[in-house]
Enzyme design. Structure first.
Site, PDB file in Angstrom:
ATOM      1  N   GLY A   1      26.009  59.855  14.319  1.00  0.00           N
ATOM      2  CA  GLY A   1      25.094  59.014  15.090  1.00  0.00           C
ATOM      3  C   GLY A   1      24.351  59.827  16.128  1.00  0.00           C
ATOM      4  O   GLY A   1      24.131  59.363  17.247  1.00  0.00           O
ATOM      5  N   ALA A   2      23.956  61.036  15.731  1.00  0.00           N
ATOM      6  CA  ALA A   2      23.423  61.987  16.724  1.00  0.00           C
ATOM      7  C   ALA A   2      21.900  62.026  16.764  1.00  0.00           C
ATOM      8  O   ALA A   2      21.327  62.845  17.468  1.00  0.00           O
ATOM      9  CB  ALA A   2      23.978  63.381  16.448  1.00  0.00           C
TER      10      ALA A   2
ATOM     11  N   ASP B   1      25.723  57.508   5.802  1.00  0.00           N
ATOM     12  CA  ASP B   1      26.201  56.290   6.449  1.00  0.00           C
ATOM     13  C   ASP B   1      27.694  56.514   6.710  1.00  0.00           C
ATOM     14  O   ASP B   1      28.457  56.755   5.765  1.00  0.00           O
ATOM     15  CB  ASP B   1      25.980  55.106   5.495  1.00  0.00           C
TER      16      ASP B   1
ATOM     17  N   ASN C   1      30.790  59.234  16.967  1.00  0.00           N
ATOM     18  CA  ASN C   1      29.952  58.529  17.946  1.00  0.00           C
ATOM     19  C   ASN C   1      29.150  57.385  17.320  1.00  0.00           C
ATOM     20  O   ASN C   1      28.838  56.414  18.002  1.00  0.00           O
ATOM     21  CB  ASN C   1      29.009  59.558  18.591  1.00  0.00           C
TER      22      ASN C   1
ATOM     23  N   SER D   1      34.705  52.163  24.132  1.00  0.00           N
ATOM     24  CA  SER D   1      33.886  51.385  25.054  1.00  0.00           C
ATOM     25  C   SER D   1      34.783  50.595  25.989  1.00  0.00           C
ATOM     26  O   SER D   1      35.915  50.246  25.627  1.00  0.00           O
ATOM     27  CB  SER D   1      33.005  50.408  24.271  1.00  0.00           C
TER      28      SER D   1
ATOM     29  N   TYR E   1      32.350  43.855  17.892  1.00  0.00           N
ATOM     30  CA  TYR E   1      32.163  45.183  18.503  1.00  0.00           C
ATOM     31  C   TYR E   1      33.392  45.546  19.343  1.00  0.00           C
ATOM     32  O   TYR E   1      33.943  46.650  19.248  1.00  0.00           O
ATOM     33  CB  TYR E   1      30.895  45.165  19.368  1.00  0.00           C
ATOM     34  N   ALA E   2      33.839  44.603  20.175  1.00  0.00           N
ATOM     35  CA  ALA E   2      34.974  44.863  21.065  1.00  0.00           C
ATOM     36  C   ALA E   2      36.253  45.122  20.262  1.00  0.00           C
ATOM     37  O   ALA E   2      37.031  46.035  20.588  1.00  0.00           O
ATOM     38  CB  ALA E   2      35.167  43.683  22.016  1.00  0.00           C
TER      39      ALA E   2
ATOM     40  N   LYS F   1      36.190  48.559  18.794  1.00  0.00           N
ATOM     41  CA  LYS F   1      36.434  49.604  19.793  1.00  0.00           C
ATOM     42  C   LYS F   1      37.896  49.620  20.236  1.00  0.00           C
ATOM     43  O   LYS F   1      38.449  50.687  20.539  1.00  0.00           O
ATOM     44  CB  LYS F   1      35.498  49.417  20.993  1.00  0.00           C
TER      45      LYS F   1
HETATM   46  N1  LIG Z   1      25.180  53.097  25.651  1.00  0.00           N
HETATM   47  C1  LIG Z   1      26.224  52.505  26.188  1.00  0.00           C
HETATM   48  O1  LIG Z   1      26.145  51.918  27.264  1.00  0.00           O
HETATM   49  C2  LIG Z   1      27.561  52.542  25.508  1.00  0.00           C
HETATM   50  C3  LIG Z   1      28.637  51.899  26.135  1.00  0.00           C
HETATM   51  C4  LIG Z   1      29.881  51.936  25.534  1.00  0.00           C
HETATM   52  C5  LIG Z   1      30.041  52.593  24.325  1.00  0.00           C
HETATM   53  N2  LIG Z   1      28.976  53.192  23.728  1.00  0.00           N
HETATM   54  C6  LIG Z   1      29.215  53.860  22.446  1.00  0.00           C
HETATM   55  O2  LIG Z   1      28.622  55.140  22.453  1.00  0.00           O
HETATM   56  C7  LIG Z   1      28.129  55.461  21.151  1.00  0.00           C
HETATM   57  C8  LIG Z   1      26.645  55.768  21.183  1.00  0.00           C
HETATM   58  O3  LIG Z   1      25.951  54.674  21.735  1.00  0.00           O
HETATM   59  P1  LIG Z   1      24.376  54.696  21.954  1.00  0.00           P
HETATM   60  O4  LIG Z   1      24.094  53.768  23.080  1.00  0.00           O
HETATM   61  O5  LIG Z   1      23.871  56.085  22.006  1.00  0.00           O
HETATM   62  O6  LIG Z   1      23.875  53.979  20.590  1.00  0.00           O
HETATM   63  P2  LIG Z   1      22.476  54.072  19.847  1.00  0.00           P
HETATM   64  O7  LIG Z   1      22.311  52.787  19.107  1.00  0.00           O
HETATM   65  O8  LIG Z   1      21.371  54.477  20.773  1.00  0.00           O
HETATM   66  O9  LIG Z   1      22.689  55.261  18.794  1.00  0.00           O
HETATM   67  C9  LIG Z   1      23.553  55.120  17.719  1.00  0.00           C
HETATM   68  C10 LIG Z   1      23.183  56.108  16.637  1.00  0.00           C
HETATM   69  O10 LIG Z   1      24.107  55.907  15.551  1.00  0.00           O
HETATM   70  C11 LIG Z   1      23.374  55.837  14.345  1.00  0.00           C
HETATM   71  N3  LIG Z   1      24.096  54.997  13.383  1.00  0.00           N
HETATM   72  C12 LIG Z   1      24.279  53.650  13.433  1.00  0.00           C
HETATM   73  N4  LIG Z   1      24.958  53.238  12.353  1.00  0.00           N
HETATM   74  C13 LIG Z   1      25.202  54.330  11.605  1.00  0.00           C
HETATM   75  C14 LIG Z   1      25.856  54.544  10.369  1.00  0.00           C
HETATM   76  N5  LIG Z   1      26.384  53.504   9.678  1.00  0.00           N
HETATM   77  N6  LIG Z   1      25.951  55.802   9.888  1.00  0.00           N
HETATM   78  C15 LIG Z   1      25.401  56.837  10.571  1.00  0.00           C
HETATM   79  N7  LIG Z   1      24.771  56.705  11.748  1.00  0.00           N
HETATM   80  C16 LIG Z   1      24.656  55.464  12.255  1.00  0.00           C
HETATM   81  C17 LIG Z   1      22.029  55.237  14.724  1.00  0.00           C
HETATM   82  O11 LIG Z   1      21.038  55.552  13.743  1.00  0.00           O
HETATM   83  C18 LIG Z   1      21.770  55.898  16.077  1.00  0.00           C
HETATM   84  O12 LIG Z   1      21.129  57.154  15.929  1.00  0.00           O
HETATM   85  C19 LIG Z   1      28.486  54.259  20.273  1.00  0.00           C
HETATM   86  O13 LIG Z   1      29.761  54.482  19.682  1.00  0.00           O
HETATM   87  C20 LIG Z   1      28.581  53.131  21.269  1.00  0.00           C
HETATM   88  O14 LIG Z   1      29.383  52.065  20.803  1.00  0.00           O
HETATM   89  C21 LIG Z   1      27.736  53.178  24.290  1.00  0.00           C
END
Ligand SMILES: NC(=O)c1ccc[n+]([C@@H]2O[C@H](COP(=O)([O-])OP(=O)(O)OC[C@H]3O[C@@H](n4cnc5c(N)ncnc54)[C@H](O)[C@@H]3O)[C@@H](O)[C@H]2O)c1
Length: 248
Positions: free
Chosen positions: A12-13, A62, A89, A141, A155-156, A159
């Protein structure tokens, strides 16, 4: 920078926290594989990190598709070697009342956010164990500890599952030099919030003791610390990064 011997895989980078983590690890001297469902985004970030493709490569997969992840890992192993560092991630942020979530949607979110951690860890950890060194960081999270306030129950629950999987893998891999930790952010500014109402975000920020949302760079710095050579005694833990919203 000693030879970029280590290879990191960040899922997810293509954007958000994953992109910040990939940038941080790359800046710290690690070769980085940028895996995402969004192939164009993965290519973009890999090119930004290294236009020559020598130290950063994109992988399209995926994370909920075991065969796809396996194929991406095989590609990475052919090019470099199996990852020394895995950051799980990728996730889908999902909302909705616990009473209304469709069962298909429940399964899809659990698949992308939890089953994916099982798939990637089982695929990557054996090589780390064999090598006697590895770092795995799972993005959890605050929602997985307190139940989602904004995030949905699916989601919760996913996590919360990530937190316990972290402990299970950590215990199993501890003796072989492989650490497994979770990072639990609360509200960190990423593109996932771009569609949210700015006034609502400001109201949310005001409830955080630190008085603001977190930044992706702050989370990335923490992940890099957990991936460092000197972090070998740190395993099975969940590190909260939430501006003081939740204190143990
Ligand atoms: N941003 C926050 O406040 C927050 C808070 C708590 C936890 N998180 C966790 O941190 C991580 C990143 O969050 P973010 O805010 O950067 O999310 P984001 O939605 O901005 O980015 C997620 C990335 O994952 C990719 N992705 C989604 N499904 C996928 C799949 N099936 N296979 C491959 N790639 C996939 C997306 O294309 C995207 O590039 C996640 O695990 C999220 O649950 C984020």
């Amino acid at each position: 920078m000693p030879g970029r011997d280590r290879v990191a895989l960040v899922t997810g980078a293509a954007r958000g926290l994953g992109a910040a983590i990939a940038r941080e690890l790359h800046a710290g001297g690690t070769r980085v594989a940028v895996l995402d469902l969004d192939e164009a985004g993965a290519v973009r970030l890999a090119e930004e990190l290294d236009p020559e493709s020598g130290t950063a490569v994109p992988l399209a997969a995926d994370v909920n598709d075991a065969a796809g992840v396996d194929a991406a890992l095989t590609e990475l192993e052919t090019r470099w070697h199996a990852p020394d560092i895995l950051v799980n991630n990728a996730a889908r942020t999902a909302t909705g009342s616990v009473w209304d979530i469709e069962l298909e949607e429940w399964d899809a979110v659990l698949g992308t956010n939890l089953r994916s951690v099982l798939i990637a860890t089982r695929r990557c950890a054996p090589a780390m164990r064999e090598r006697g060194w590895g770092r795995i960081v799972n993005m959890a999270s605050l929602a997985g500890q307190q139940g989602g306030l904004v995030a949905g129950a699916h989601y919760a629950a996913a996590k919360a599952g990530v937190l316990v999987l972290t402990k299970i893998f950590a215990r199993d891999l501890a003796a072989s030099g492989v650490t497994v930790n979770a990072v639990a952010p609360a509200a960190v500014r990423t593109p996932v919030m771009d569609d949210m109402d700015e006034a609502e975000l400001e109201r949310a920020a005001a409830t955080i003791p630190v008085g603001r949302l977190g930044t992706a760079g702050e989370v990335a710095a923490l992940v890099a610390h957990l991936c460092a050579e000197r972090s070998g005694y740190l395993t099975g833990t969940t590190v909260d990064i939430n501006g003081g919203v939740f204190m143990r």
